[in-house]
Scaffold this motif. Structure first.
Motif, PDB file in Angstrom:
ATOM      1  N   ASP A   1      40.637  41.255  28.426  1.00  0.00           N
ATOM      2  CA  ASP A   1      41.347  40.018  28.133  1.00  0.00           C
ATOM      3  C   ASP A   1      41.135  39.671  26.661  1.00  0.00           C
ATOM      4  O   ASP A   1      40.605  40.485  25.892  1.00  0.00           O
ATOM      5  CB  ASP A   1      40.904  38.883  29.067  1.00  0.00           C
ATOM      6  CG  ASP A   1      39.407  38.588  28.996  1.00  0.00           C
ATOM      7  OD1 ASP A   1      38.781  38.846  27.939  1.00  0.00           O
ATOM      8  OD2 ASP A   1      38.854  38.082  29.989  1.00  0.00           O
TER       9      ASP A   1
ATOM     10  N   LYS B   1      38.480  38.723  38.407  1.00  0.00           N
ATOM     11  CA  LYS B   1      39.242  39.667  39.214  1.00  0.00           C
ATOM     12  C   LYS B   1      38.368  40.861  39.554  1.00  0.00           C
ATOM     13  O   LYS B   1      37.438  41.206  38.820  1.00  0.00           O
ATOM     14  CB  LYS B   1      40.480  40.145  38.440  1.00  0.00           C
ATOM     15  CG  LYS B   1      41.502  39.077  38.144  1.00  0.00           C
ATOM     16  CD  LYS B   1      42.645  39.668  37.328  1.00  0.00           C
ATOM     17  CE  LYS B   1      43.660  38.609  36.939  1.00  0.00           C
ATOM     18  NZ  LYS B   1      44.731  39.178  36.073  1.00  0.00           N
ATOM     19  N   LYS B   2      38.680  41.506  40.663  1.00  0.00           N
ATOM     20  CA  LYS B   2      37.965  42.729  41.023  1.00  0.00           C
ATOM     21  C   LYS B   2      38.927  43.687  41.708  1.00  0.00           C
ATOM     22  O   LYS B   2      39.985  43.262  42.200  1.00  0.00           O
ATOM     23  CB  LYS B   2      36.772  42.425  41.924  1.00  0.00           C
ATOM     24  CG  LYS B   2      37.104  41.785  43.257  1.00  0.00           C
ATOM     25  CD  LYS B   2      35.848  41.639  44.118  1.00  0.00           C
ATOM     26  CE  LYS B   2      34.806  40.770  43.456  1.00  0.00           C
ATOM     27  NZ  LYS B   2      33.592  40.629  44.282  1.00  0.00           N
ATOM     28  N   PRO B   3      38.600  44.968  41.748  1.00  0.00           N
ATOM     29  CA  PRO B   3      39.479  45.918  42.440  1.00  0.00           C
ATOM     30  C   PRO B   3      39.520  45.631  43.934  1.00  0.00           C
ATOM     31  O   PRO B   3      38.668  44.920  44.475  1.00  0.00           O
ATOM     32  CB  PRO B   3      38.839  47.276  42.134  1.00  0.00           C
ATOM     33  CG  PRO B   3      37.423  46.971  41.784  1.00  0.00           C
ATOM     34  CD  PRO B   3      37.417  45.625  41.157  1.00  0.00           C
TER      35      PRO B   3
ATOM     36  N   SER C   1      42.972  46.417  33.451  1.00  0.00           N
ATOM     37  CA  SER C   1      43.520  45.088  33.188  1.00  0.00           C
ATOM     38  C   SER C   1      42.735  43.990  33.889  1.00  0.00           C
ATOM     39  O   SER C   1      42.868  42.813  33.528  1.00  0.00           O
ATOM     40  CB  SER C   1      44.996  45.017  33.584  1.00  0.00           C
ATOM     41  OG  SER C   1      45.167  45.242  34.960  1.00  0.00           O
ATOM     42  N   ILE C   2      41.906  44.334  34.862  1.00  0.00           N
ATOM     43  CA  ILE C   2      41.076  43.304  35.495  1.00  0.00           C
ATOM     44  C   ILE C   2      39.846  42.988  34.650  1.00  0.00           C
ATOM     45  O   ILE C   2      39.125  42.027  34.949  1.00  0.00           O
ATOM     46  CB  ILE C   2      40.649  43.696  36.929  1.00  0.00           C
ATOM     47  CG1 ILE C   2      39.743  44.922  36.921  1.00  0.00           C
ATOM     48  CG2 ILE C   2      41.855  43.930  37.813  1.00  0.00           C
ATOM     49  CD1 ILE C   2      39.191  45.267  38.299  1.00  0.00           C
ATOM     50  N   TYR C   3      39.615  43.773  33.602  1.00  0.00           N
ATOM     51  CA  TYR C   3      38.455  43.547  32.726  1.00  0.00           C
ATOM     52  C   TYR C   3      38.852  43.134  31.306  1.00  0.00           C
ATOM     53  O   TYR C   3      38.138  42.363  30.663  1.00  0.00           O
ATOM     54  CB  TYR C   3      37.610  44.820  32.626  1.00  0.00           C
ATOM     55  CG  TYR C   3      37.222  45.427  33.946  1.00  0.00           C
ATOM     56  CD1 TYR C   3      36.262  44.826  34.763  1.00  0.00           C
ATOM     57  CD2 TYR C   3      37.818  46.614  34.397  1.00  0.00           C
ATOM     58  CE1 TYR C   3      35.904  45.385  35.982  1.00  0.00           C
ATOM     59  CE2 TYR C   3      37.457  47.174  35.613  1.00  0.00           C
ATOM     60  CZ  TYR C   3      36.510  46.561  36.401  1.00  0.00           C
ATOM     61  OH  TYR C   3      36.156  47.118  37.605  1.00  0.00           O
TER      62      TYR C   3
ATOM     63  N   ARG D   1      31.705  42.660  30.611  1.00  0.00           N
ATOM     64  CA  ARG D   1      32.688  43.103  31.592  1.00  0.00           C
ATOM     65  C   ARG D   1      32.404  44.532  32.055  1.00  0.00           C
ATOM     66  O   ARG D   1      32.771  44.919  33.178  1.00  0.00           O
ATOM     67  CB  ARG D   1      34.103  42.990  31.018  1.00  0.00           C
ATOM     68  CG  ARG D   1      34.524  41.567  30.669  1.00  0.00           C
ATOM     69  CD  ARG D   1      34.285  40.569  31.813  1.00  0.00           C
ATOM     70  NE  ARG D   1      35.129  40.817  32.938  1.00  0.00           N
ATOM     71  CZ  ARG D   1      36.316  40.253  33.138  1.00  0.00           C
ATOM     72  NH1 ARG D   1      36.793  39.393  32.263  1.00  0.00           N
ATOM     73  NH2 ARG D   1      37.013  40.536  34.218  1.00  0.00           N
TER      74      ARG D   1
END
Length: 306
Positions: free
Chosen positions: A237, A210-212, A233-235, A191
């Protein structure tokens, strides 16, 4: 003798193995906002330093400055703060009270020998509901950057980078010295590749996660400026959680020592699961999200190297 001890001490500090099982069901304050705020503050500082370059919007200066700010707890302020845990709610399980407590020097030089002198266990924090060792951010930045450079500077493939990480975890930086091969480390590495790609968004991501909303950095009037706020939080998990993304152990005997402690946890608390994966359905779903790369990033079993 002194040199040897210094070498072993260095190796011990390289490893930050965590016990993500003991006390995992005790609540921890979510530190997402604090960690994001620290990161964005340090990111701004890195951009200011990059803009001192003679060349306007020098990519070389940008990535050099970011590397100084986001790499590991030896060289930068951000991951050092995470590693120390100051200002954060965290849980830290010393080796001698962890699932690794029965490791001998034969099992693990780092834990069985050096862990008795210097306990390098990393703090565990709640980030957006996920329990992760702060060492994962070092993997995210450091190894993620190594993957990025291998692929986008050296012309290697994504598989080449992942195999490099897998080999490291199996060998000196993982199972050989610690007895543990951490797939959660490998997931954080991967990630991190996405994070570094999102700095300028020059290349497609290897997988659709997900990406920015846009690149983190753009060039405006000859200066690097932050374009998008960093939100990890997009990376982050559950693949970063070693109780979900199961580690492998160097031998079956080492694995059995860990299982015995985990089963002891379950005797003390029969309501909860303490053997890996603690969330089987979530683990299976996460594993599928990695697609063809899953065997190098996620482990559902076996739990020892064959």
């Amino acid at each position: 003798m002194i040199i040897g001890m210094l070498v072993l001490s260095s190796m011990a500090s390289m490893a930050a193995e965590i016990d993500n099982f003991k006390s995992r069901y005790n609540p921890l304050k979510d530190e997402k906002e604090t960690i994001n705020a620290w990161a964005n503050k340090e990111f701004q500082r890195a951009l200011r330093l990059a803009n001192h370059s003679v060349r306007p919007c020098s990519e070389r200066a940008l990535f050099a400055s970011l590397k100084r700010s986001f790499k590991n707890h030896y060289t930068d302020r951000f991951t050092r703060k995470l590693y120390k845990g100051r200002g954060l709610a965290f849980r830290k399980i010393p080796f001698n009270r962890s699932i690794y407590r029965d490791f001998t020097g034969k099992d693990s030089v780092v834990i069985g020998i050096m862990g008795k002198i210097y306990d390098s266990a990393s703090p565990i924090v709640n980030y957006n509901g996920y329990q992760v060792g702060t060492d994962k951010f070092e993997h995210f930045f450091g190894r993620g950057r190594a993957y990025y450079d291998m692929i986008h500077k050296d012309g290697k493939s994504v598989l080449d980078a992942l195999n490099f990480g897998l080999s490291s975890e199996k060998n000196f930086l993982g199972a050989i010295m610690t007895g543990i091969m951490s797939y959660a480390d490998l997931a954080a590495n991967f990630r991190g590749l996405f994070f570094w790609n999102h700095v300028l968004m020059k290349y497609p991501d290897p997988l659709e996660f997900k990406k920015p909303s846009g690149a983190y950095v753009t060039c405006t009037d000859g200066k690097w400026v932050q374009n998008t706020i960093i939100d990890f939080s997009i990376y982050v998990d559950a693949s970063w959680d070693e109780a979900v993304n199961c580690s492998k152990f160097r031998t079956k005997e080492i694995a059995e020592k860990v299982f015995q402690v985990q089963r002891y946890y379950e005797q003390l608390d029969p309501v909860h699961k303490y053997t890996c994966p603690v969330l089987p359905e979530e683990a299976s779903e996460l594993n599928s999200q990695f697609g063809d790369y899953a065997p190098m990033l996620f482990n559902l079993g076996p739990l020892f190297l064959e």
